[in-house]
Design an enzyme around this catalytic site. Structure first.
Site, PDB file in Angstrom:
ATOM      1  N   GLN A 269       7.845   1.369  -5.078  1.00  0.00           N
ATOM      2  CA  GLN A 269       8.195   1.784  -3.718  1.00  0.00           C
ATOM      3  C   GLN A 269       8.214   0.613  -2.733  1.00  0.00           C
ATOM      4  O   GLN A 269       9.164   0.440  -1.977  1.00  0.00           O
ATOM      5  CB  GLN A 269       7.167   2.835  -3.248  1.00  0.00           C
ATOM      6  CG  GLN A 269       7.458   3.442  -1.900  1.00  0.00           C
ATOM      7  CD  GLN A 269       6.234   4.129  -1.305  1.00  0.00           C
ATOM      8  OE1 GLN A 269       5.098   3.795  -1.632  1.00  0.00           O
ATOM      9  NE2 GLN A 269       6.475   5.084  -0.431  1.00  0.00           N
TER      10      GLN A 269
ATOM     11  N   ASP B 114       9.223  -7.001 -12.993  1.00  0.00           N
ATOM     12  CA  ASP B 114       8.505  -5.751 -13.231  1.00  0.00           C
ATOM     13  C   ASP B 114       8.279  -5.656 -14.736  1.00  0.00           C
ATOM     14  O   ASP B 114       8.840  -6.436 -15.518  1.00  0.00           O
ATOM     15  CB  ASP B 114       9.326  -4.547 -12.722  1.00  0.00           C
ATOM     16  CG  ASP B 114       8.453  -3.354 -12.376  1.00  0.00           C
ATOM     17  OD1 ASP B 114       8.243  -3.090 -11.181  1.00  0.00           O
ATOM     18  OD2 ASP B 114       7.964  -2.686 -13.312  1.00  0.00           O
TER      19      ASP B 114
ATOM     20  N   TYR C 251      -8.922   2.736  -8.851  1.00  0.00           N
ATOM     21  CA  TYR C 251      -7.956   2.004  -8.038  1.00  0.00           C
ATOM     22  C   TYR C 251      -8.679   1.352  -6.846  1.00  0.00           C
ATOM     23  O   TYR C 251      -8.538   0.157  -6.596  1.00  0.00           O
ATOM     24  CB  TYR C 251      -6.882   2.981  -7.559  1.00  0.00           C
ATOM     25  CG  TYR C 251      -5.884   2.429  -6.577  1.00  0.00           C
ATOM     26  CD1 TYR C 251      -5.033   1.390  -6.918  1.00  0.00           C
ATOM     27  CD2 TYR C 251      -5.772   2.977  -5.291  1.00  0.00           C
ATOM     28  CE1 TYR C 251      -4.096   0.902  -6.014  1.00  0.00           C
ATOM     29  CE2 TYR C 251      -4.837   2.504  -4.387  1.00  0.00           C
ATOM     30  CZ  TYR C 251      -4.006   1.465  -4.749  1.00  0.00           C
ATOM     31  OH  TYR C 251      -3.079   0.991  -3.851  1.00  0.00           O
TER      32      TYR C 251
HETATM   33  N1  SER Z   1      -0.887   5.398  -1.578  1.00  0.00           N
HETATM   34  C1  SER Z   1      -2.033   5.013  -2.343  1.00  0.00           C
HETATM   35  C2  SER Z   1      -2.459   6.119  -3.236  1.00  0.00           C
HETATM   36  O1  SER Z   1      -2.295   7.243  -2.854  1.00  0.00           O
HETATM   37  C3  SER Z   1      -3.165   4.648  -1.442  1.00  0.00           C
HETATM   38  O2  SER Z   1      -3.111   3.291  -1.203  1.00  0.00           O
HETATM   39  O3  SER Z   1      -2.978   5.852  -4.279  1.00  0.00           O
END
Ligand code: SER
Length: 318
Positions: free
Chosen positions: A13, A34, A139
């Site tokens: 994105q 990529d 994450y």
């Molecule tokens: N857009 C990301 C996510 O939802 C947050 O940084 O993981």
């Protein structure tokens, strides 16, 4: 010296939009990369797995890369399905890039962090720059560690790395995947398609968001700011505006009155609940003059127009 920019994660994105912006607005050779085998939409494309040090090194040497935008990452929801993969991609991938910046002639690096670094107790749900970071997803954990890795490489090896904690990034393109804020992109395509949308977050879940054009503007601005202005080498808080599924659907209904939304929260609700609702981005405003241009209403109008014109062009081609 000629500017040569490498973007990792270029099919995603943010990567795809940064690519378009840099190609249009900068006198530079821009190399898209990529993990995908090929991608025809880019003029120069290199297939690169960020975990493969030698192959990134080869690309950097062959093209004499001078700047890197390192966008390859596994996002919050996808990361929870395979936490080892998320950690390795997000941390070992970054370490490879940082080492290459240190050892080759790469003068600047952009590293995206995220609102996912926040978690736990957040007073009034407003995250300050100095908030203690206790993320609840792999994450978030990897981004918080990544910020510190960047700060370490700046102080120890003078790698000029600049970073932003992106809010949820919302735009017309559907090339998203694995994020908790993705609902606010999908909703437009459903509204214009079937007219119905089942939302995986509850109606009143407010999250910090930003329109993609503002996110790109922030990224380019921080990369162009004079070195002395970049006082934070972990990552800068960044805000656009905050909204809930109910608020965005109300805006969409102003343009598409027949649009129907229902709510079926899933595992992503807990992730969203651990994040702040609002971001305090005073430092970005003060240090490199940040300000956002889009609000919720303007974003909704713009995205709906964009998707409609894209469909229109496609149907013309067909
Ligand atoms: N857009 C990301 C996510 O939802 C947050 O940084 O993981």
């Amino acid at each position: 010296m000629k500017k040569v920019i490498l973007i990792t994660g270029c099919c995603g994105q943010v990567g795809s939009q940064i690519y378009n912006h840099l190609v249009l607005h900068q006198k530079a050779k821009v190399i898209a990369s990529d993990i995908k085998l090929s991608a025809n939409e880019f003029r120069i494309y290199e297939q690169v797995n960020v975990l493969d040090y030698q192959s990134i090194l080869g690309v950097v040497r062959r093209h004499e890369v001078t700047e890197i935008y390192h966008l390859a990452a596994i996002l919050s929801s996808a990361g929870e399905n395979d936490i080892e993969r998320a950690w390795k991609t997000n941390i070992n991938g970054l370490l490879n890039i940082l080492n290459i910046c240190r050892d080759e002639k790469v003068s600047k690096l952009f590293f995206p962090s995220s609102i996912a670094v926040f978690g736990g107790e957040i007073k009034n749900k407003i995250a300050k720059q100095t908030q203690v970071l206790t993320p609840t997803t792999m994450y978030g954990v990897s981004k918080a560690a990544g910020e510190n890795l960047c700060n370490y490489y700046f102080h120890k090896f003078a790698v000029d790395v600049r970073s932003i904690r992106y809010p949820g990034i919302i735009g017309p393109q559907l090339n998203i995947g694995g994020g908790t804020t993705d609902y606010a992109v999908e909703i437009f395509h459903s509204a214009l398609g079937s007219g119905k949308f089942s939302c995986f977050l509850s109606a009143d879940t407010i999250l910090p968001m930003i329109y993609i054009e503002d996110a790109i503007k922030a990224t380019v601005n921080i990369m162009q700011a004079p070195t002395k202005n970049i006082k934070i080498r972990t990552s800068y808080n960044l805000a656009g505006f905050s909204f809930s599924p109910q608020m965005i659907s109300a805006e969409i209904k102003k343009i598409i009155p027949e649009f129907v939304i229902n709510y079926a929260p899933d595992h992503r609700q807990a992730i969203a609940d651990s994040w702040p609702r609002y971001i305090n981005d005073e430092e970005a405003k003060k240090d490199w003059n940040w300000s956002h241009s889009y609000n919720l209403q303007l974003m909704v109008e713009t995205i709906i127009d964009e998707i409609k014109s894209y469909d229109y062009q496609n149907s013309n081609i067909a």
